[in-house]
Design a protein around this motif. Structure first.
Motif, PDB file in Angstrom:
ATOM      1  N   PHE A   1      38.419  63.881  20.579  1.00 34.34           N
ATOM      2  CA  PHE A   1      37.492  64.586  19.699  1.00 34.34           C
ATOM      3  C   PHE A   1      36.087  64.427  20.273  1.00 34.34           C
ATOM      4  O   PHE A   1      35.801  63.473  21.007  1.00 34.34           O
ATOM      5  CB  PHE A   1      37.567  64.087  18.255  1.00 34.34           C
ATOM      6  CG  PHE A   1      37.247  62.631  18.064  1.00 34.34           C
ATOM      7  CD1 PHE A   1      35.940  62.179  17.966  1.00 34.34           C
ATOM      8  CD2 PHE A   1      38.275  61.692  17.967  1.00 34.34           C
ATOM      9  CE1 PHE A   1      35.656  60.845  17.787  1.00 34.34           C
ATOM     10  CE2 PHE A   1      37.991  60.345  17.795  1.00 34.34           C
ATOM     11  CZ  PHE A   1      36.669  59.919  17.701  1.00 34.34           C
ATOM     12  N   GLY A   2      35.217  65.372  19.958  1.00 29.91           N
ATOM     13  CA  GLY A   2      33.840  65.315  20.441  1.00 29.91           C
ATOM     14  C   GLY A   2      33.238  66.703  20.542  1.00 29.91           C
ATOM     15  O   GLY A   2      33.936  67.701  20.756  1.00 29.91           O
TER      16      GLY A   2
ATOM     17  N   ILE B   1      28.714  65.327  26.205  1.00 29.65           N
ATOM     18  CA  ILE B   1      29.664  65.114  25.107  1.00 29.65           C
ATOM     19  C   ILE B   1      28.922  64.378  24.000  1.00 29.65           C
ATOM     20  O   ILE B   1      28.525  63.225  24.162  1.00 29.65           O
ATOM     21  CB  ILE B   1      30.894  64.302  25.565  1.00 29.65           C
ATOM     22  CG1 ILE B   1      31.525  64.961  26.795  1.00 29.65           C
ATOM     23  CG2 ILE B   1      31.910  64.203  24.445  1.00 29.65           C
ATOM     24  CD1 ILE B   1      32.045  66.358  26.559  1.00 29.65           C
ATOM     25  N   ARG B   2      28.734  65.037  22.888  1.00 33.58           N
ATOM     26  CA  ARG B   2      27.945  64.488  21.789  1.00 33.58           C
ATOM     27  C   ARG B   2      28.856  63.806  20.765  1.00 33.58           C
ATOM     28  O   ARG B   2      29.988  64.262  20.531  1.00 33.58           O
ATOM     29  CB  ARG B   2      27.149  65.591  21.093  1.00 33.58           C
ATOM     30  CG  ARG B   2      26.120  66.251  21.993  1.00 33.58           C
ATOM     31  CD  ARG B   2      25.436  67.401  21.257  1.00 33.58           C
ATOM     32  NE  ARG B   2      24.377  67.983  22.062  1.00 33.58           N
ATOM     33  CZ  ARG B   2      23.110  67.587  22.044  1.00 33.58           C
ATOM     34  NH1 ARG B   2      22.762  66.567  21.259  1.00 33.58           N
ATOM     35  NH2 ARG B   2      22.216  68.157  22.802  1.00 33.58           N
TER      36      ARG B   2
ATOM     37  N   GLY C   1      33.251  58.336  13.509  1.00 34.98           N
ATOM     38  CA  GLY C   1      34.081  58.136  14.698  1.00 34.98           C
ATOM     39  C   GLY C   1      35.099  57.016  14.542  1.00 34.98           C
ATOM     40  O   GLY C   1      36.272  57.182  14.904  1.00 34.98           O
ATOM     41  N   GLU C   2      34.699  55.874  13.999  1.00 34.25           N
ATOM     42  CA  GLU C   2      35.626  54.749  13.866  1.00 34.25           C
ATOM     43  C   GLU C   2      36.749  55.058  12.879  1.00 34.25           C
ATOM     44  O   GLU C   2      37.883  54.623  13.068  1.00 34.25           O
ATOM     45  CB  GLU C   2      34.861  53.494  13.429  1.00 34.25           C
ATOM     46  CG  GLU C   2      33.931  52.953  14.505  1.00 34.25           C
ATOM     47  CD  GLU C   2      33.604  51.491  14.298  1.00 34.25           C
ATOM     48  OE1 GLU C   2      34.276  50.835  13.474  1.00 34.25           O
ATOM     49  OE2 GLU C   2      32.677  50.993  14.959  1.00 34.25           O
TER      50      GLU C   2
ATOM     51  N   PRO D   1      33.474  60.652  22.603  1.00 34.95           N
ATOM     52  CA  PRO D   1      32.088  60.500  23.070  1.00 34.95           C
ATOM     53  C   PRO D   1      31.683  59.036  23.118  1.00 34.95           C
ATOM     54  O   PRO D   1      32.179  58.206  22.348  1.00 34.95           O
ATOM     55  CB  PRO D   1      31.273  61.278  22.021  1.00 34.95           C
ATOM     56  CG  PRO D   1      32.251  62.183  21.358  1.00 34.95           C
ATOM     57  CD  PRO D   1      33.565  61.477  21.389  1.00 34.95           C
ATOM     58  N   LYS D   2      30.761  58.730  24.011  1.00 37.32           N
ATOM     59  CA  LYS D   2      30.314  57.355  24.154  1.00 37.32           C
ATOM     60  C   LYS D   2      29.669  56.849  22.859  1.00 37.32           C
ATOM     61  O   LYS D   2      29.786  55.673  22.508  1.00 37.32           O
ATOM     62  CB  LYS D   2      29.317  57.250  25.309  1.00 37.32           C
ATOM     63  CG  LYS D   2      28.925  55.821  25.639  1.00 37.32           C
ATOM     64  CD  LYS D   2      28.043  55.745  26.870  1.00 37.32           C
ATOM     65  CE  LYS D   2      27.697  54.292  27.199  1.00 37.32           C
ATOM     66  NZ  LYS D   2      26.843  54.197  28.415  1.00 37.32           N
TER      67      LYS D   2
END
Length: 463
Positions: free
Chosen positions: A400-401, A409-410, A415-416, A433-434
């Motif tokens: 996902f991203g 990549i935003r 996210g978690e 994404p990072k």
């Protein structure tokens, strides 16, 4: 002095946006829709002036409204009543609120009446309920209830379409819950227009809304859906009610999705999943399982974690890339925005070095789910690349991203929580994404690959 009779006036209302016009014209000046104006009959000025004066407080002893500071206004949390159907409660925001008016729309035969009859039968054990049918006979309603094995001891029904008679029976029976099936069949004696016309639908709904707010009775209105997919009748209906729910489902599929598009008492875009069976609609406790194929990873397939309301869902994005015989290759997206697909393919070419300009690209979200968030960008591109190379992604991989126009990549919200959902369903690898990489701890059995650029994501997918 001779008496002058008060003449009624007519106006024309747009069925798309609800705008009023003094005369008929081919196109609505407000929204631009063609042939959408419908005639309504307005009350005369003399008939309106006295009631309006009484309501405003300038006539009689009624107290005029006054300005009040919001900090001085007493308020309390809305008490909610469970419908007895967990997925229905989720879409409503945790249950039904006293005096709420809910508009339920959907295609014919999708299960609107079945769902409301099931909820009404369960709630009638603790609340007096009334099912008003304008399309079916009482024998048909009773036959459906018996076929679904619903308790009928406390459930009352009324076959009536006149709004005055409905409100009269309601004032006598004093139900706390009313279902009107459907709002297009209701009519009022105060208007000369035919039942189902714009003026009849709007006035009938307005009287039910007024009754609900005055008595604290919760009201469900069933609305038909037009061929364009919107609820039939003037758009003003959606502004009058407290919640608008759409019942969706693919033809031939037993699964149904109930989605909230407006809710004054809860989150919008909330999703409830049901399965149609012999005994009516049943809740699907684990909807992520039905949106996954369950088979081994195939070329052109990528699993993503989307978020609908307060719930993370695992859905499968499929892509098919094939040589195009046309000079202008096709770009077809089902469950996604087509213009965004064209933009993503341009980013894939410019920043990923992958050329699909001479290929037909078809993208589909499995299960009839419509993904409206940008978290689907990266899974779509990975599915397109997998189909183009005819090579599946690694087993048990999710992604996902959001993909930016410069190839970055935003991160996306929650996210978690998305990673936790993927780990719960046994996925082993996640390309994210990072900014969405876990900051503290890891998820058992889940390898998280954090990327910043599209080129990095493509390399991670090829491993």
């Amino acid at each position: 002095m001779a008496k002058t009779s008060a003449k009624s006036r007519t106006a024309y209302v747009c069925t798309e946006c609800g705008a009023d016009h003094s005369k008929w014209q081919g196109q609505c000046a407000d929204c631009g829709a063609w042939n959408s104006l419908s005639e309504i009959v307005l009350e005369s000025a003399a008939a309106v002036s006295a009631p309006a004066a009484r309501r405003s407080g300038w006539a009689g002893k009624a107290e005029a409204p006054k300005i009040t500071a919001l900090k001085d206004v007493r308020h309390s949390e809305e008490a909610r009543v469970s419908t007895g159907i967990g997925e229905f409660d989720r879409v409503l925001g945790g249950g039904l609120v006293e005096g709420a008016v809910v508009l339920v729309g959907g295609d014919p035969g999708i299960g609107k009446s079945t769902l409301l009859l099931q909820a009404l039968a369960r709630m009638s054990a603790s609340l007096p309920a009334l099912y008003v049918t304008g399309e079916e006979s009482l024998a048909q309603v009773a036959g459906r209830a018996v076929r679904l094995d619903l308790p009928l001891d406390n459930l009352q029904a009324l076959a009536e379409t006149g709004i005055e008679n409905i409100l009269h029976h309601a004032s006598v029976a004093k139900p706390k819950l009313i279902v009107a099936d459907s709002v297009q069949t209701l009519w009022t004696e105060s208007l000369t227009a035919a039942p189902g016309s714009v003026s009849q639908v709007r006035e009938s709904a307005a009287r039910l809304v007024r009754y609900a707010k005055e008595t604290g009775t919760a009201v469900f209105l069933v609305g038909h859906v037009t061929k364009e997919g919107g609820i039939a009748g003037p758009r003003v209906l959606e502004h009058m009610v407290d919640a608008v729910l759409y019942f969706e489902g693919e033809s031939g599929s037993r699964f149904r999705v109930l989605r909230a598009f407006k809710n004054r008492f809860g989150a919008v875009n909330e999703l409830g999943v049901f399965a149609m069976g012999e005994k009516g609609l049943k809740e699907v406790p684990n909807p992520s399982a039905i949106f996954l194929s369950g088979s081994a990873q195939q070329p052109g397939s990528c699993v993503m974690v989307t978020r609908e309301g307060t719930r993370p869902l695992l859905v499968e994005v499929q892509a098919l890339v094939d040589s195009s015989p046309l000079s202008n290759p096709r770009r077809v997206a089902v469950g996604l925005e087509q213009n965004r697909l064209a933009m993503l393919l341009a980013v894939l070419h410019r920043h990923g070095g992958v050329v699909v300009g001479d290929q037909d690209v078809f993208v589909n979200v499995v299960g009839g789910i419509r993904v409206q968030e940008t978290a689907a960008d990266l899974p779509v591109l990975l599915a397109v690349l997998s189909s183009l190379r005819d090579r599946p992604l690694a087993e048990k991989t999710i992604a996902f991203g959001e993909v930016g126009l410069s190839g970055e990549i935003r991160p996306v919200p929650n996210g978690e929580e998305r990673l936790r959902e993927a780990a719960t369903h046994g996925f082993k690898r996640a390309i994210v994404p990072k900014g969405n990489a876990p900051k503290s701890g890891t998820f058992k059995g889940l390898e998280v690959v954090a990327v910043e650029r599209l080129s990095q994501a493509l390399e991670a997918a090829a491993e």
